[in-house]
Design an enzyme around this catalytic site. Structure first.
Site, PDB file in Angstrom:
ATOM      1  N   GLY A 228       0.837  -1.195   0.000  1.00  0.00           N
ATOM      2  CA  GLY A 228       0.000   0.000   0.000  1.00  0.00           C
ATOM      3  C   GLY A 228       0.866   1.236   0.000  1.00  0.00           C
TER       4      GLY A 228
ATOM      5  CG  PHE B 183       3.090  11.349   4.463  1.00  0.00           C
ATOM      6  CD1 PHE B 183       3.795  12.507   4.749  1.00  0.00           C
ATOM      7  CD2 PHE B 183       1.713  11.369   4.576  1.00  0.00           C
ATOM      8  CE1 PHE B 183       3.142  13.652   5.149  1.00  0.00           C
ATOM      9  CE2 PHE B 183       1.048  12.513   4.979  1.00  0.00           C
ATOM     10  CZ  PHE B 183       1.763  13.666   5.261  1.00  0.00           C
TER      11      PHE B 183
ATOM     12  CB  VAL C 119       4.073  -0.029   2.918  1.00  0.00           C
ATOM     13  CG1 VAL C 119       4.543  -1.143   3.851  1.00  0.00           C
ATOM     14  CG2 VAL C 119       3.948   1.280   3.684  1.00  0.00           C
TER      15      VAL C 119
ATOM     16  CE  LYS D 121       4.967   5.441   5.029  1.00  0.00           C
ATOM     17  NZ  LYS D 121       3.918   5.902   5.957  1.00  0.00           N
TER      18      LYS D 121
ATOM     19  CG  ASP E 140      -2.403   9.365   9.181  1.00  0.00           C
ATOM     20  OD1 ASP E 140      -3.549   9.829   8.997  1.00  0.00           O
ATOM     21  OD2 ASP E 140      -1.761   8.774   8.297  1.00  0.00           O
TER      22      ASP E 140
ATOM     23  N   GLY F 179       0.664   5.973   0.211  1.00  0.00           N
ATOM     24  CA  GLY F 179      -0.104   7.203   0.287  1.00  0.00           C
ATOM     25  C   GLY F 179       0.782   8.386  -0.022  1.00  0.00           C
TER      26      GLY F 179
END
Length: 357
Positions: free
Chosen positions: A26, A30, A33, A48, A141, A28
């Site tokens: 996955g 930032f 991963v 990550k 988060d 996003g």
């Protein structure tokens, strides 16, 4: 940063020494991963890669990575572990424990969870967040996609935004978080650990209803709240959990629970590892619960639980009664002994009838 060159190379052997990068898990804004296998022992990990687009982002990321040692030392069963960190092709990365690919977000795609399962995952997530707060770390988060599920165990992960509390109770937080789960004060650039409590309230509400407590009324999914009004609860929302959710979602952080431990206590749970997660879904007697469409509906009553003060008063009364009873027993024994002594004295002073005769 030449991301195309990076992704063309990251699957080459020993791109990260000792690890074989496998599939993408996955990502996003930032970072991305990936699942990786440690070649020496064959154990899976998650790596990550943190995205850096300009010098200002690099400075912010380097500042965040400087705090990794604070939460890498935390060993908690409800937190994804941080194993190592480094840089490759000028891209920083974190190596984390592999918590599986199932998340609370994935489960919620099928609708709300059964209340017992929702509570189980929620309490475990709270225990993990509390472990962070105990180290003066705030996640900032929290959301269903950052709660990883493996069997019956929930683990809080993705510390890409975690922040060490270094400025008293408050810390800069602008640009952090996911809009639908962000505490209102984060839009005003300053927040503290109570922002996580707000996010936990959103997560619990969504876990039990399958929907978010507040609709977005701004671009990007932001929820701009000006009034401290509670969310609309569906009729079947567990009344036992409603006050806790309302407190978590208060507009002002001063009106929320002061800590995750207080939140757990409010729903009769503990922060201790291994403690079972159970709840009495029936409301206490004398505490009416009104549901939408049933203004006078009251749940089945049970005995009012004793508060610490009432329990202490009861103990004091019991102790006083025992003390009084002990005094009465002692007095009775004393009177009995004294009576026996008088008889002995009287018998010694007066000759028996036979002697008189």
């Amino acid at each position: 940063m030449d991301w195309e060159a990076f992704y063309n190379n990251f699957r080459t052997p020993d791109f990260i020494p000792g690890y074989e990068i496998q599939n993408r898990l996955g990502g996003g804004a930032f970072g991305d991963v990936y699942k990786a296998r440690k070649q020496s022992i064959g154990k899976p990990y998650a790596i990550k890669f943190l995205k850096i687009e300009d010098d200002s982002q690099r400075e912010a990321v380097e500042r965040e990575l400087g705090q990794v040692r604070h939460f890498a030392a935390i060993d908690h069963p409800n937190l994804v572990t941080i194993e190592d960190m480094g840089t490759v092709m000028d891209v920083p990365y974190l190596i984390m424990g592999y918590a599986g690919e199932d998340t609370l977000a994935r489960r919620l795609k099928s609708g709300p969870l059964p209340r017992e399962q929702a509570l189980l995952y929620f309490v475990q997530a709270c225990r993990g967040v509390l472990a962070l707060h105990d180290r003066r770390l705030v996640h900032f988060d929290l959301k269903p996609s950052n709660i990883f599920l493996k069997g019956e165990v929930a683990r809080v992960g993705d510390y890409g935004l975690s922040k060490l509390m270094t400025d008293g109770r408050m810390t800069l937080s602008f640009g952090r978080g996911t809009p639908q789960y962000m505490a209102p004060e984060m839009l005003r650039t300053r927040a503290d650990h109570r922002a996580d409590i707000y996010s936990l309230g959103v997560i619990l509400y969504e876990s039990l209803t399958g929907t978010l407590p507040f609709e977005s009324d701004a671009p990007g999914g932001l929820v701009l709240r000006e009034e401290d009004s509670p969310p609309v609860f569906p009729d079947d929302f567990p009344a036992r959990l409603r006050p806790a959710v309302e407190s978590c979602l208060r507009l002002s952080p001063d009106d929320r629970f002061d800590g995750v431990g207080d939140l757990l206590s409010n729903i009769d749970q503990t922060a201790r590892l291994g403690d079972s997660v159970k709840i009495d879904w029936v409301e206490p007697a004398g505490r009416p619960v009104t549901a939408a469409g049933a203004p006078n509906a009251t749940l089945e009553a049970r005995d009012e639980p004793k508060t610490p003060s009432s329990a202490n008063e009861e103990l004091r009364q019991t102790a006083a009664e025992l003390a009084r009873a002990s005094v009465e027993v002692a007095r009775g024994v004393w009177e009995g002994l004294r009576g026996a002594g008088e008889k002995v004295k009287k018998g010694a002073a007066e000759p028996s009838a036979k002697l008189k005769a």
